[in-house]
Structure formats: C-alpha cells, structure tokens
Design a protein around this motif. Structure first.
Motif, PDB file in Angstrom:
ATOM      1  N   ALA A 242      45.873  47.335  47.303  1.00 17.38           N
ATOM      2  CA  ALA A 242      44.846  48.009  47.985  1.00 17.38           C
ATOM      3  C   ALA A 242      43.627  46.982  48.604  1.00 17.38           C
ATOM      4  O   ALA A 242      43.297  47.158  49.529  1.00 17.38           O
ATOM      5  CB  ALA A 242      44.264  49.074  47.119  1.00 17.38           C
ATOM      6  N   PHE A 243      43.485  46.261  47.472  1.00 16.81           N
ATOM      7  CA  PHE A 243      42.021  45.279  47.853  1.00 16.81           C
ATOM      8  C   PHE A 243      42.898  44.135  48.816  1.00 16.81           C
ATOM      9  O   PHE A 243      42.119  43.802  49.578  1.00 16.81           O
ATOM     10  CB  PHE A 243      41.702  44.509  46.584  1.00 16.81           C
ATOM     11  CG  PHE A 243      40.690  45.604  46.064  1.00 16.81           C
ATOM     12  CD1 PHE A 243      39.112  45.297  46.383  1.00 16.81           C
ATOM     13  CD2 PHE A 243      40.988  46.607  44.994  1.00 16.81           C
ATOM     14  CE1 PHE A 243      38.197  46.027  45.686  1.00 16.81           C
ATOM     15  CE2 PHE A 243      39.893  47.411  44.311  1.00 16.81           C
ATOM     16  CZ  PHE A 243      38.575  47.046  44.730  1.00 16.81           C
ATOM     17  N   LEU A 244      43.860  43.484  48.473  1.00 13.51           N
ATOM     18  CA  LEU A 244      44.172  42.479  49.327  1.00 13.51           C
ATOM     19  C   LEU A 244      44.754  42.921  50.585  1.00 13.51           C
ATOM     20  O   LEU A 244      44.687  42.070  51.534  1.00 13.51           O
ATOM     21  CB  LEU A 244      45.333  41.784  48.536  1.00 13.51           C
ATOM     22  CG  LEU A 244      45.155  40.898  47.455  1.00 13.51           C
ATOM     23  CD1 LEU A 244      46.086  39.821  46.882  1.00 13.51           C
ATOM     24  CD2 LEU A 244      43.766  40.053  47.423  1.00 13.51           C
ATOM     25  N   GLY A 245      45.158  44.282  50.607  1.00 13.20           N
ATOM     26  CA  GLY A 245      45.499  44.585  52.009  1.00 13.20           C
ATOM     27  C   GLY A 245      44.060  44.860  52.943  1.00 13.20           C
ATOM     28  O   GLY A 245      43.967  44.628  54.163  1.00 13.20           O
ATOM     29  N   LEU A 276      45.617  31.329  44.768  1.00 10.76           N
ATOM     30  CA  LEU A 276      45.832  32.327  45.818  1.00 10.76           C
ATOM     31  C   LEU A 276      46.695  31.834  46.891  1.00 10.76           C
ATOM     32  O   LEU A 276      46.155  31.212  47.617  1.00 10.76           O
ATOM     33  CB  LEU A 276      44.599  33.121  46.034  1.00 10.76           C
ATOM     34  CG  LEU A 276      44.512  33.980  47.235  1.00 10.76           C
ATOM     35  CD1 LEU A 276      45.408  35.347  46.654  1.00 10.76           C
ATOM     36  CD2 LEU A 276      43.449  34.634  47.645  1.00 10.76           C
ATOM     37  N   THR A 277      47.869  32.443  47.286  1.00  5.30           N
ATOM     38  CA  THR A 277      48.451  32.120  48.404  1.00  5.30           C
ATOM     39  C   THR A 277      48.939  33.742  48.743  1.00  5.30           C
ATOM     40  O   THR A 277      49.590  34.487  48.086  1.00  5.30           O
ATOM     41  CB  THR A 277      49.867  31.364  48.000  1.00  5.30           C
ATOM     42  OG1 THR A 277      49.348  29.928  47.880  1.00  5.30           O
ATOM     43  CG2 THR A 277      50.662  31.402  49.534  1.00  5.30           C
ATOM     44  N   LEU A 278      48.623  34.212  50.286  1.00 10.54           N
ATOM     45  CA  LEU A 278      48.989  35.384  50.723  1.00 10.54           C
ATOM     46  C   LEU A 278      49.543  35.225  52.091  1.00 10.54           C
ATOM     47  O   LEU A 278      49.278  34.457  52.657  1.00 10.54           O
ATOM     48  CB  LEU A 278      47.664  36.144  50.641  1.00 10.54           C
ATOM     49  CG  LEU A 278      47.758  37.537  50.965  1.00 10.54           C
ATOM     50  CD1 LEU A 278      47.872  38.400  49.821  1.00 10.54           C
ATOM     51  CD2 LEU A 278      45.914  38.011  51.342  1.00 10.54           C
ATOM     52  N   LEU A 349      51.838  38.600  47.999  1.00 13.87           N
ATOM     53  CA  LEU A 349      51.089  37.718  46.859  1.00 13.87           C
ATOM     54  C   LEU A 349      51.952  36.743  46.244  1.00 13.87           C
ATOM     55  O   LEU A 349      52.858  37.349  45.696  1.00 13.87           O
ATOM     56  CB  LEU A 349      50.372  38.533  46.068  1.00 13.87           C
ATOM     57  CG  LEU A 349      49.706  37.776  45.015  1.00 13.87           C
ATOM     58  CD1 LEU A 349      48.365  36.881  45.562  1.00 13.87           C
ATOM     59  CD2 LEU A 349      48.953  38.813  44.005  1.00 13.87           C
ATOM     60  N   LYS A 350      51.916  35.569  46.458  1.00 11.46           N
ATOM     61  CA  LYS A 350      52.641  34.683  45.381  1.00 11.46           C
ATOM     62  C   LYS A 350      52.419  34.797  44.050  1.00 11.46           C
ATOM     63  O   LYS A 350      51.207  34.676  43.790  1.00 11.46           O
ATOM     64  CB  LYS A 350      52.542  33.354  46.151  1.00 11.46           C
ATOM     65  CG  LYS A 350      53.295  32.222  45.005  1.00 11.46           C
ATOM     66  CD  LYS A 350      53.162  30.906  45.664  1.00 11.46           C
ATOM     67  CE  LYS A 350      53.761  29.726  44.766  1.00 11.46           C
ATOM     68  NZ  LYS A 350      53.466  28.241  45.039  1.00 11.46           N
ATOM     69  N   LEU A 413      34.238  41.112  48.844  1.00 10.50           N
ATOM     70  CA  LEU A 413      35.566  40.556  48.937  1.00 10.50           C
ATOM     71  C   LEU A 413      35.625  38.958  48.874  1.00 10.50           C
ATOM     72  O   LEU A 413      36.466  38.340  48.311  1.00 10.50           O
ATOM     73  CB  LEU A 413      36.051  41.049  50.149  1.00 10.50           C
ATOM     74  CG  LEU A 413      36.125  42.527  50.495  1.00 10.50           C
ATOM     75  CD1 LEU A 413      36.561  42.570  52.065  1.00 10.50           C
ATOM     76  CD2 LEU A 413      37.239  43.171  49.526  1.00 10.50           C
ATOM     77  N   GLN A 414      34.622  38.329  49.418  1.00 10.83           N
ATOM     78  CA  GLN A 414      34.562  36.908  49.500  1.00 10.83           C
ATOM     79  C   GLN A 414      34.481  36.394  48.053  1.00 10.83           C
ATOM     80  O   GLN A 414      35.195  35.488  47.652  1.00 10.83           O
ATOM     81  CB  GLN A 414      33.453  36.325  50.349  1.00 10.83           C
ATOM     82  CG  GLN A 414      33.331  36.756  51.611  1.00 10.83           C
ATOM     83  CD  GLN A 414      32.359  38.065  51.842  1.00 10.83           C
ATOM     84  OE1 GLN A 414      32.793  39.028  51.160  1.00 10.83           O
ATOM     85  NE2 GLN A 414      31.582  38.081  53.014  1.00 10.83           N
TER      86      GLN A 414
END
Length: 449
Positions: A242-245, A276-278, A349-350, A413-414
């Motif tokens: 939900a958050f990374l979306g 973080l890799t998205l 997400l990796k 978010l940042q």
C-alpha cells in the motif's frame, strides 16, 4: 448463420473505417464473473454477470474525440466511431496528443490462458465458500460467526487495434477467496480478514487464508491505544504494498506533468535507502499483474524505478512521454471504456534475506503494523506528508507482544524511503499483483494515548 466475429477481427474492421487524416484506436473488452457467498453452511447468494465494452479514440491534428458504449453489436460500434468523430469539435488541440507508436520491443509472449477457472462447477465453488466459513468457526472457540465467506472468479478478453499498426489481444482469468471471521471475548469483538487470488483454483492457499483470518481476529482481542512515541515500524507485505504503491504512483509521468509529485525534480537523485530497489515487472508470470502488452498495445517490459535508492526513471504512457521528452515505458493502463492513463502493472520490491522473526529480532522494540486505514485520503500527493490510522502489535525484545488499535502513524514519503532500516526476505506475490516483503522503517511518529 455466420459465426460471430472475434474481438481482434472486430477491432481491425473498425480501424479500417478510419478516414484519410485520422488516427483511430479501437479498444474492446468482454468479461464474465461469478461470486458465491456462504452463510450458516449454506449458499447465501450466487451472482454472475457478463459485460462488454468499446472505447474509440479519433485524433486529428492534436484534437482527440473519444466515445464509448457497453455493447459489441456492430451497429452500435459504427455509431461509436461517429460519436468519437463528433466529439472532436469539443477538444482542444494538443501537439503531444497522439496514438502510441510501435517501438520495436518484443512482447514477452506469456501464456496467460489457463481454462481451469472456467471448468469449475457451481457446486465446487459453493463448497469452497462453505469450507471457508465452517473451518474458521471450528478453528478457535472465540470465533462466533463469519461475516463473509466468498469465492469469486472472472474471465476476460481485451483487444486493441490502431491505425499506427498496433493489433493485440489478451485473454485470461483468475479466481479468489476471502473470509471475515468475527472473534468475541467478553464484551469485545474483533474482525479479521484474509484472502488469496490465483490463475488456477488449485493454487489458492485455503489453509493459509483461514489461519491468517482467524489469527487476525483473535490476535487483536484485548487491543488498546498505544502510548505516543517515535518508533521503528515494521510493515507486513500487504501494508508495504500500500505504501510503496503510493510512492510509485507519485513516480508516474501524469503526476509529474500535473506538478503533483514530491519527486518531480529528483530524477537521478538518492531518494531512498541504498538497500531499496523498486521495479514494475509485468513480464513475471508469477504475478497476477503479468501481461504481454500495456493499455496502448506496446509490449510489456520490466521497468526499474528506484535502484539502490536512486530514482532511475518515471513511468510513462505515450502522451506523458511526449510531454516530457521521454519515451513510453509501456506503462499505459486503461479499461476499454476509458482513455489511457499511467499506472503500475506488477510493482515489486527486491527482497532482503532475513525472515520475519529475524527481522523482529533486528528491530528489538517497535511496532508491527498489520493494517492501515485512510491511506488514500491521508497522503498529501504534493508534499508527501502522510498520517494514517494503523493497528497491529507491539514488538518487545524482538518478539510480538500485545496488540494495539486506534493509532496513527505519520511521516513523509520522502523520509520514509530514506529511513528504511531492514527489508525482509518474506517476499510474496499479493492478490493485487504486487510482489512485496515486510520492511522496517525507523523514526515514525506513533500517536495513540
């Protein structure tokens, strides 16, 4: 009696009606669905439906006319293309408006057609819905009832053709289950929920759904408001999604064009922790978001969004790419009766390497968030500030402790991306098509009492 035309044939026939100066795109869909609900060991309801749709775009000199209908009758389709032409008079000219151009990237040619869902009988669907309810009731004495126990399935076709030489067709289906048990202890009640989705019925994990739903209800009994403090927060995979979306949604070309992204001027910069890799990967057939083409008929492809914390690219459809001097990333999304926008197909997400228990040990003390409320209304799309309701469990000395509810978590978010401390190895593909793990984020404001 002649055989009805298939969707690709209909689309190609309509495109052939284009006039000399027109760009024409035809999008067609046909779908069917079934939902079975159980209550008191009986079938409570069965709903089945079918739908059809068409959307036609006509573009002349940067002006776009668009029209839709809910029927694939050829007389109706002929009227729709005329309506689209008529709507040109109401459109403003935009030099970036135009259809997608073939870019030479090959389709992954995924085999997404599995007819197992279509072979399911109504009796089999009903039995699964009843099983969900009855097994939840027998799993724990505190489960007094089940608010909803349901089976759903769907099958759809999608065809798109254009005067730019694009002609694609997709067919496939999926099924899902979901259950909501109600747990009671004393004067307190708690509701749990769990679900699963897959392309084949035999890939649904019924045991896990029942266990998670019951634990979600009984595990929250006795929950109270937590003390307000700044804590390390662990999101379970669904909350991570939900958050990374929400983050990835702010990294789309339409948000950048509209000036509604807090990351608009940060391409090539460090926007997250180095771990973080998205990426968006509709070429992975394990995801329910997998597809061979995007909503404009361009080949599906894997797009890196954030690599080792660096913002590597924005996602684009053909229009936003033209506006920003970029190229389409094959990220157009749309239904047959809508124009293309930019979106995610299979956000991933990796994962890290530690399991969830080891992740809790690394955190030591904090909170485990099992669910959030009000995410869409609680995030400022321009500033990135967020404040949302949350519930879950305290983490104390590296293990789960008492449950909490009626809490609020807040940050930006940042800041959240930069404060990612640990990414779990408990990667899973979720019913929404995303592939996620648990993540731990430092320094989140928790508000309760």
């Amino acid at each position: 009696m002649s055989k009805p035309l298939e969707l690709p044939e209909i689309a190609d026939k309509l495109v052939s009606l284009a006039q000399r100066n027109e760009q024409v795109e035809v999008c067609l869909s046909r779908s069917r669905s079934t939902t079975v609900k159980a209550y008191s060991a009986q079938v409570e309801s069965v709903r089945s439906g079918m739908s059809e749709g068409v959307g036609i775009r006509v573009i002349v000199n940067g002006q776009q006319g668009f029209a839709t209908a809910g029927s694939l009758d050829y007389e109706v389709l002929a009227q729709v293309i005329e309506e689209a032409r008529g709507n040109l008079q109401f459109a403003e000219s935009d030099p970036d408006q135009g259809l997608a151009e073939p870019d030479g990237i090959k389709s992954p040619n995924l085999d997404l057609v599995d007819s197992a869902v279509l072979k399911m009988s109504d009796q089999e669907k009903s039995s699964i819905a009843i099983e969900l309810e009855q097994r939840c009731l027998s799993a724990d004495r505190r489960v007094s009832s089940v608010r909803s126990a349901a089976w759903s399935d769907g099958w759809g076709e999608f065809a798109l053709a254009s005067t730019n030489g694009i002609s694609v067709y997709t067919e496939g289906g999926s099924c899902s289950v979901g259950v909501q048990p109600l747990a009671v202890e004393g004067n307190e009640t708690q509701i749990g929920y769990a679900g699963d989705a897959a392309r084949r019925p035999d890939l649904l994990d019924i045991d896990r759904v029942i266990a998670e739903a019951v634990e979600g209800a009984t595990g929250m009994l006795g929950a109270s408001k937590p003390v307000s403090e700044r804590v390390t927060v662990v999101f379970e995979p669904g909350v991570t999604s939900a958050f990374l979306g929400t983050v990835a949604g702010a990294l789309t070309g339409d948000r950048v064009v509209k000036g509604r992204s807090p990351f608009a001027d940060r391409l090539g910069e460090q926007v997250g922790a180095s771990k973080l890799t998205l990426f968006d990967d509709p070429t992975n057939i394990e995801s329910l978001g997998a597809d061979n083409h995007d909503g404009e008929g361009l080949a599906a492809r894997k797009n890196m969004i954030i690599e080792n914390g660096m913002l590597s690219q924005f996602l684009h459809n053909s229009y936003t790419a033209r506006r920003l001097g970029a190229t389409s990333t094959g990220s157009a999304v749309r239904g047959a009766r809508s124009t293309p926008s930019v979106g995610l197909h299979a956000l991933c997400l990796k994962p890290g390497t530690v399991d969830r228990e080891a992740l809790f040990q690394k955190v030591g003390n904090g909170i485990f968030v099992r669910g959030v409320n009000g995410l869409h209304s609680g995030v400022n799309p321009v500033s990135g500030d967020f404040s949302v309701g949350a519930y879950g469990h305290k983490i104390r000395d590296g293990v789960l402790a008492e449950p909490f509810r009626e809490a609020t978590i807040a940050s930006t978010l940042q800041r959240m991306l930069l404060d990612i401390a640990v990414i779990g190895g408990d990667f899973e593909f979720l019913p929404n098509g995303s592939g996620m793990s648990s993540i731990a984020i430092d320094d989140i404001a928790l508000s309760g009492m």
